[in-house]
Scaffold this motif. Structure first.
Motif, PDB file in Angstrom:
ATOM      1  N   TRP A  32       0.829  -1.213   0.000  1.00 38.48           N
ATOM      2  CA  TRP A  32       0.000   0.000   0.000  1.00 38.48           C
ATOM      3  C   TRP A  32       0.861   1.259   0.000  1.00 38.48           C
ATOM      4  CZ3 TRP A  32      -4.743   0.100  -1.462  1.00 38.48           C
ATOM      5  CH2 TRP A  32      -5.589  -0.983  -1.242  1.00 38.48           C
ATOM      6  N   ILE A  33       1.940   1.248   0.759  1.00 38.06           N
ATOM      7  CA  ILE A  33       2.820   2.421   0.827  1.00 38.06           C
ATOM      8  C   ILE A  33       3.342   2.776  -0.553  1.00 38.06           C
ATOM      9  CG2 ILE A  33       5.061   3.258   1.662  1.00 38.06           C
ATOM     10  CD1 ILE A  33       4.476   1.687   4.277  1.00 38.06           C
ATOM     11  N   TYR A  34       3.755   1.753  -1.314  1.00 30.00           N
ATOM     12  CA  TYR A  34       4.311   2.035  -2.639  1.00 30.00           C
ATOM     13  C   TYR A  34       3.238   2.288  -3.693  1.00 30.00           C
ATOM     14  CZ  TYR A  34       8.989   1.372  -0.920  1.00 30.00           C
ATOM     15  OH  TYR A  34      10.170   1.534  -0.235  1.00 30.00           O
ATOM     16  N   LYS A  35       1.971   2.135  -3.275  1.00 22.58           N
ATOM     17  CA  LYS A  35       0.869   2.602  -4.109  1.00 22.58           C
ATOM     18  C   LYS A  35       0.491   4.032  -3.729  1.00 22.58           C
ATOM     19  CE  LYS A  35      -1.189  -1.983  -4.817  1.00 22.58           C
ATOM     20  NZ  LYS A  35      -2.319  -2.889  -4.436  1.00 22.58           N
ATOM     21  N   LYS A  36       1.312   4.636  -2.880  1.00 20.66           N
ATOM     22  CA  LYS A  36       1.148   6.022  -2.412  1.00 20.66           C
ATOM     23  C   LYS A  36      -0.078   6.178  -1.508  1.00 20.66           C
ATOM     24  CE  LYS A  36       4.417   6.978  -5.510  1.00 20.66           C
ATOM     25  NZ  LYS A  36       4.365   5.801  -6.373  1.00 20.66           N
ATOM     26  N   VAL A  37      -0.381   5.146  -0.752  1.00 22.22           N
ATOM     27  CA  VAL A  37      -1.445   5.219   0.249  1.00 22.22           C
ATOM     28  C   VAL A  37      -0.788   5.478   1.595  1.00 22.22           C
ATOM     29  CG1 VAL A  37      -3.285   3.963   1.430  1.00 22.22           C
ATOM     30  CG2 VAL A  37      -2.987   3.714  -1.044  1.00 22.22           C
ATOM     31  N   PHE A  38      -1.010   6.656   2.151  1.00 22.32           N
ATOM     32  CA  PHE A  38      -0.316   7.079   3.363  1.00 22.32           C
ATOM     33  C   PHE A  38      -1.270   7.238   4.547  1.00 22.32           C
ATOM     34  CE2 PHE A  38       2.241   9.321  -0.105  1.00 22.32           C
ATOM     35  CZ  PHE A  38       3.082   8.227  -0.272  1.00 22.32           C
ATOM     36  N   ASN A  39      -2.301   6.433   4.549  1.00 26.07           N
ATOM     37  CA  ASN A  39      -3.273   6.440   5.646  1.00 26.07           C
ATOM     38  C   ASN A  39      -3.684   4.993   5.899  1.00 26.07           C
ATOM     39  OD1 ASN A  39      -5.700   6.565   7.191  1.00 26.07           O
ATOM     40  ND2 ASN A  39      -6.059   8.655   6.482  1.00 26.07           N
ATOM     41  N   PHE A  40      -3.487   4.522   7.114  1.00 31.25           N
ATOM     42  CA  PHE A  40      -3.790   3.120   7.415  1.00 31.25           C
ATOM     43  C   PHE A  40      -5.259   2.784   7.166  1.00 31.25           C
ATOM     44  CE2 PHE A  40      -0.077   3.825  10.359  1.00 31.25           C
ATOM     45  CZ  PHE A  40       0.814   3.030   9.650  1.00 31.25           C
ATOM     46  N   ASP A  41      -6.146   3.740   7.407  1.00 34.47           N
ATOM     47  CA  ASP A  41      -7.570   3.483   7.216  1.00 34.47           C
ATOM     48  C   ASP A  41      -7.924   3.198   5.761  1.00 34.47           C
ATOM     49  OD1 ASP A  41      -8.338   3.683   9.890  1.00 34.47           O
ATOM     50  OD2 ASP A  41      -8.508   5.876   9.778  1.00 34.47           O
ATOM     51  N   LYS A  51      -5.092  -2.215  11.935  1.00 34.27           N
ATOM     52  CA  LYS A  51      -5.003  -0.780  11.636  1.00 34.27           C
ATOM     53  C   LYS A  51      -4.821   0.023  12.926  1.00 34.27           C
ATOM     54  CE  LYS A  51      -7.791  -0.840   7.398  1.00 34.27           C
ATOM     55  NZ  LYS A  51      -9.052  -0.422   6.741  1.00 34.27           N
ATOM     56  N   GLU A  52      -5.535  -0.384  13.975  1.00 31.61           N
ATOM     57  CA  GLU A  52      -5.405   0.310  15.250  1.00 31.61           C
ATOM     58  C   GLU A  52      -4.011   0.141  15.834  1.00 31.61           C
ATOM     59  OE1 GLU A  52      -7.548   2.483  16.653  1.00 31.61           O
ATOM     60  OE2 GLU A  52      -8.555   2.205  14.715  1.00 31.61           O
ATOM     61  N   LYS A  53      -3.474  -1.068  15.731  1.00 31.21           N
ATOM     62  CA  LYS A  53      -2.107  -1.307  16.209  1.00 31.21           C
ATOM     63  C   LYS A  53      -1.120  -0.427  15.453  1.00 31.21           C
ATOM     64  CE  LYS A  53      -2.479  -6.204  17.557  1.00 31.21           C
ATOM     65  NZ  LYS A  53      -1.946  -7.572  17.278  1.00 31.21           N
ATOM     66  N   LEU A  54      -1.308  -0.370  14.152  1.00 30.91           N
ATOM     67  CA  LEU A  54      -0.397   0.419  13.321  1.00 30.91           C
ATOM     68  C   LEU A  54      -0.487   1.903  13.682  1.00 30.91           C
ATOM     69  CD1 LEU A  54      -1.009  -1.376   9.896  1.00 30.91           C
ATOM     70  CD2 LEU A  54       1.103  -1.445  11.233  1.00 30.91           C
ATOM     71  N   LYS A  55      -1.704   2.393  13.856  1.00 29.42           N
ATOM     72  CA  LYS A  55      -1.887   3.808  14.193  1.00 29.42           C
ATOM     73  C   LYS A  55      -1.308   4.153  15.562  1.00 29.42           C
ATOM     74  CE  LYS A  55      -6.345   3.792  12.946  1.00 29.42           C
ATOM     75  NZ  LYS A  55      -7.734   4.273  12.716  1.00 29.42           N
ATOM     76  N   ASN A  56      -1.295   3.175  16.456  1.00 28.65           N
ATOM     77  CA  ASN A  56      -0.761   3.403  17.801  1.00 28.65           C
ATOM     78  C   ASN A  56       0.761   3.320  17.867  1.00 28.65           C
ATOM     79  OD1 ASN A  56      -3.278   3.791  18.998  1.00 28.65           O
ATOM     80  ND2 ASN A  56      -3.562   1.603  19.388  1.00 28.65           N
ATOM     81  N   ASN A  57       1.369   2.783  16.803  1.00 33.55           N
ATOM     82  CA  ASN A  57       2.814   2.569  16.843  1.00 33.55           C
ATOM     83  C   ASN A  57       3.595   3.312  15.759  1.00 33.55           C
ATOM     84  OD1 ASN A  57       3.605   0.206  18.892  1.00 33.55           O
ATOM     85  ND2 ASN A  57       1.602  -0.292  18.007  1.00 33.55           N
TER      86      ASN A  57
END
Length: 350
Positions: A32-41, A51-57
């Motif tokens: 996703w990052i290399y698809k230029k998606v910069f929001n976990f949601d 997603k919550e774990k990622l947002k918290n870390n």
């Protein structure tokens, strides 16, 4: 929080395992990052709990485009980017017939003190992380909707003064799962930090090494580049010879031509003698005029005369094609102008 862009795929997969997730989730997030998606949601195949774990870390330290300048021929775009701590950096995208090249910054400011460079005025404020360097490319690709095929680390900062982060960036940007830019399409420029040139040789990469030389004598070089007070030209060239021996790769010597300082025919002859027999190429650069330095660019006649002397002595030399002159694309100039403008408005940026 950790900038998720600072992690490699393997590091992110390891984090997943340590936090009760499957390894393949790391691959999904990287995708996703290399698809230029910069929001976990917005990562659609990632479970809500993860997603919550990622947002918290983790955070996405993606710079904001605060100003953008496009040259009249639309082949050069210069970006002023604001980092999450309000530091300002510059990056440039140049469109050539063979593909898009980006010139990236590796530090906020620079402490090398080269007299002809606006980037060094004010010194180094901090290093960029490997993820912050990478994010410069991601932002430019997303903005112009075009792929980058070549990288030069010649923007603000001395890459070898931020060696570990630069090396991690090179490995990451070369990775097949990411931007997959070949090492032969990457150039690293240094003002001549001798021990790091040795280290870089021992990395045995396929990256092109460019050395900022700019003079033929230690006495004259010290007036232009303070690094010459620490390493002599002979020490620098010895490190370059070692690099060539270990890698069998050609070095590019950058030589900025300053009127009345280093542009004489005699100096061209001296440079020919210095580089005789080396696997190298000389890139002659008409110096960008920085008001604080007092330096004036050499005349076209003297530039061509200098080049011919090198060529006649068996040294391959070219004059750098200037791009973006109408948008003040010389390194460091736009950043300084912007910072001063914001300070006048009582806005804190550096």
């Amino acid at each position: 929080m950790i900038n998720i862009l600072d992690l490699t795929k393997e590091e992110l997969k390891q984090w997943m395992v340590e936090n009760g997730e499957s390894k393949f989730r790391g691959e999904q997030v990287i995708g996703w990052i290399y698809k230029k998606v910069f929001n976990f949601d917005d990562m659609k195949n990632i479970p809500s709990s993860l997603k919550e774990k990622l947002k918290n870390n983790f955070s996405f330290s993606i710079p904001e485009i605060v100003e953008k300048y496009v040259s009249k021929d639309e082949r050069t775009i210069k970006y002023l980017l604001k980092l999450r701590d309000n530091y300002i950096i510059e990056a440039v995208l140049m469109k050539y017939d063979y593909g898009n090249t980006v010139c990236l910054s590796t530090q906020v400011g620079c402490r090398m003190g080269c007299k002809f460079c606006a980037s060094t005025i004010g010194g180094r404020l901090r290093n960029l992380s490997n993820g912050e360097i990478l994010s410069e490319i991601l932002v430019m690709e997303k903005d112009c909707n075009e792929r980058v095929s070549n990288i030069v680390l010649m923007g603000t900062g001395e890459p070898f003064d931020n060696y570990d982060n630069v090396m991690k960036f090179i490995k990451e940007v070369n990775a097949e799962y990411g931007l997959n830019i070949g090492q032969r399409h990457i150039t690293v420029s240094t003002c001549g930090i001798v021990p790091k040139i040795i280290d870089f040789a021992n990395e045995k990469t396929q990256v092109t090494l460019a050395i900022s030389l700019h003079s033929t004598t230690d006495e004259n070089r010290k007036k232009i580049m303070p690094i010459a007070n620490k390493y002599s030209i002979e020490e620098l060239l010895e490190a370059c010879r070692y690099y060539i021996k270990v890698t069998n790769r050609r070095i590019t010597f950058e030589y900025s031509l300053v009127k009345g300082v280093n542009d004489s025919i005699e100096q061209a002859k001296e440079l020919s003698l210095l580089l005789k027999g080396m696997l190298c190429h000389v890139n002659l650069i008409p110096v960008n005029e920085v008001k604080e330095s007092g330096f004036v660019r050499a005349t076209e006649k003297d530039i061509e005369g200098f080049r011919k002397v090198l060529e006649n002595n068996g040294i391959e030399a070219t004059v750098r094609k200037e791009m973006g002159g109408d948008i003040n694309a010389a390194c460091g100039q736009l950043r300084r102008d912007y910072v001063e403008k914001m300070r006048d408005k009582d806005v804190w940026v550096r």
